[in-house]
Scaffold this active site. Structure first.
Site, PDB file in Angstrom:
ATOM      1  N   HIS A  10       1.714   3.353  -1.145  1.00  0.00           N
ATOM      2  CA  HIS A  10       2.215   4.496  -0.379  1.00  0.00           C
ATOM      3  C   HIS A  10       2.617   4.067   1.037  1.00  0.00           C
ATOM      4  O   HIS A  10       3.691   4.416   1.524  1.00  0.00           O
ATOM      5  CB  HIS A  10       1.129   5.571  -0.322  1.00  0.00           C
ATOM      6  CG  HIS A  10       1.456   6.705   0.587  1.00  0.00           C
ATOM      7  ND1 HIS A  10       2.440   7.621   0.303  1.00  0.00           N
ATOM      8  CD2 HIS A  10       0.946   7.060   1.796  1.00  0.00           C
ATOM      9  CE1 HIS A  10       2.512   8.500   1.291  1.00  0.00           C
ATOM     10  NE2 HIS A  10       1.626   8.189   2.209  1.00  0.00           N
ATOM     11  N   HIS A  15       6.041   4.646   3.749  1.00  0.00           N
ATOM     12  CA  HIS A  15       6.180   4.849   5.193  1.00  0.00           C
ATOM     13  C   HIS A  15       6.948   3.746   5.919  1.00  0.00           C
ATOM     14  O   HIS A  15       7.773   4.035   6.788  1.00  0.00           O
ATOM     15  CB  HIS A  15       4.793   4.992   5.827  1.00  0.00           C
ATOM     16  CG  HIS A  15       4.158   6.329   5.576  1.00  0.00           C
ATOM     17  ND1 HIS A  15       4.663   7.499   6.090  1.00  0.00           N
ATOM     18  CD2 HIS A  15       3.067   6.682   4.848  1.00  0.00           C
ATOM     19  CE1 HIS A  15       3.911   8.524   5.707  1.00  0.00           C
ATOM     20  NE2 HIS A  15       2.937   8.050   4.935  1.00  0.00           N
ATOM     21  N   GLU A  55       6.018  13.265   4.780  1.00  0.00           N
ATOM     22  CA  GLU A  55       5.374  12.976   3.492  1.00  0.00           C
ATOM     23  C   GLU A  55       6.200  13.420   2.276  1.00  0.00           C
ATOM     24  O   GLU A  55       6.265  12.708   1.284  1.00  0.00           O
ATOM     25  CB  GLU A  55       3.987  13.633   3.420  1.00  0.00           C
ATOM     26  CG  GLU A  55       2.969  13.065   4.402  1.00  0.00           C
ATOM     27  CD  GLU A  55       2.570  11.625   4.110  1.00  0.00           C
ATOM     28  OE1 GLU A  55       2.989  11.070   3.079  1.00  0.00           O
ATOM     29  OE2 GLU A  55       1.846  11.050   4.945  1.00  0.00           O
ATOM     30  N   SER A  74       6.685   6.828  -2.922  1.00  0.00           N
ATOM     31  CA  SER A  74       5.636   5.991  -3.511  1.00  0.00           C
ATOM     32  C   SER A  74       5.074   6.613  -4.796  1.00  0.00           C
ATOM     33  O   SER A  74       4.036   6.193  -5.284  1.00  0.00           O
ATOM     34  CB  SER A  74       4.509   5.766  -2.498  1.00  0.00           C
ATOM     35  OG  SER A  74       3.933   7.001  -2.121  1.00  0.00           O
TER      36      SER A  74
HETATM   37 FE   LIG Z   1       1.415   9.174   4.053  1.00  0.00          FE
END
Ligand SMILES: [Fe+2]
Length: 182
Positions: A10, A15, A55, A74
């Site tokens: 993730h 990110h 997110e 992700s």
């Molecule tokens: Fe996150």
């Protein structure tokens, strides 16, 4: 279909690539800066905005809607879900997005679509301008610190710094113009 925590997939796939995009990185930083000095209620709303953008955000592109949220990038399962006909997709409007309930146990039932990062930033700034706080802040890239703009002297210093930057840009533009006409 999210990878198990601690979730390096993730962080690294979701990110990191987006934070390498200056437009997006600035947007992400502005959410953090907006949280300084505001009430707990406002921080909850900022957390919700973070959730539905950094997110789980979607963004319009010339060839369709694309995901930019790390939670989507992700998770191939939620990525397919977000772009399918199952969930609801609404335009990103900070005032309504900030109060939308969400959960973190299953795929989201609603996603918010930004026209562009630039448009999301402009709308976000309009939103933060209505937040009540006793001071404004500015991230100083020279010192890598946060300046609290709570006195006339500090504001004047910021204006002078800004003027110097505009002067540099003007000089650069003049040089470019001269090169083109030479
Ligand atoms: Fe996150």
């Amino acid at each position: 279909m999210h990878s198990p925590e601690p979730d390096c997939v993730h962080e690294l796939l979701g990110h990191v690539p987006l934070l390498a995009d200056p437009e997006f990185a600035e947007f992400s930083q502005e959410i953090g800066l907006a949280s300084l000095g505001v009430s707990d209620d406002e921080i909850t709303k900022l957390s919700t905005l973070y959730w539905f953008t950094v997110e789980f955000g979607l963004c319009k592109e010339p060839d369709g809607i694309k995901a930019y949220g790390a939670g989507l990038l992700s998770s191939y399962g939620e990525l397919e879900h977000a772009l399918s006909d199952v969930p609801e997709r609404r335009p990103f409007e900070p005032f309504s997005t900030a109060v939308e309930p969400y959960q973190d146990q299953n795929y989201q039932s609603v996603y918010f679509v930004a026209d562009s990062f630039e448009d999301a930033k402009i709308k976000f700034r309009q939103y933060t301008a209505t937040m009540k706080r006793p001071f404004a802040v500015h991230y100083n890239t020279d010192t890598q610190t946060i300046d609290v703009l709570d006195t006339a002297e500090k504001l004047l210093y910021r204006f002078r710094t800004l003027k110097a930057q505009v002067d540099h840009l003007y000089n650069a533009m003049t040089i470019l113009t001269n090169l083109r006409t030479a």
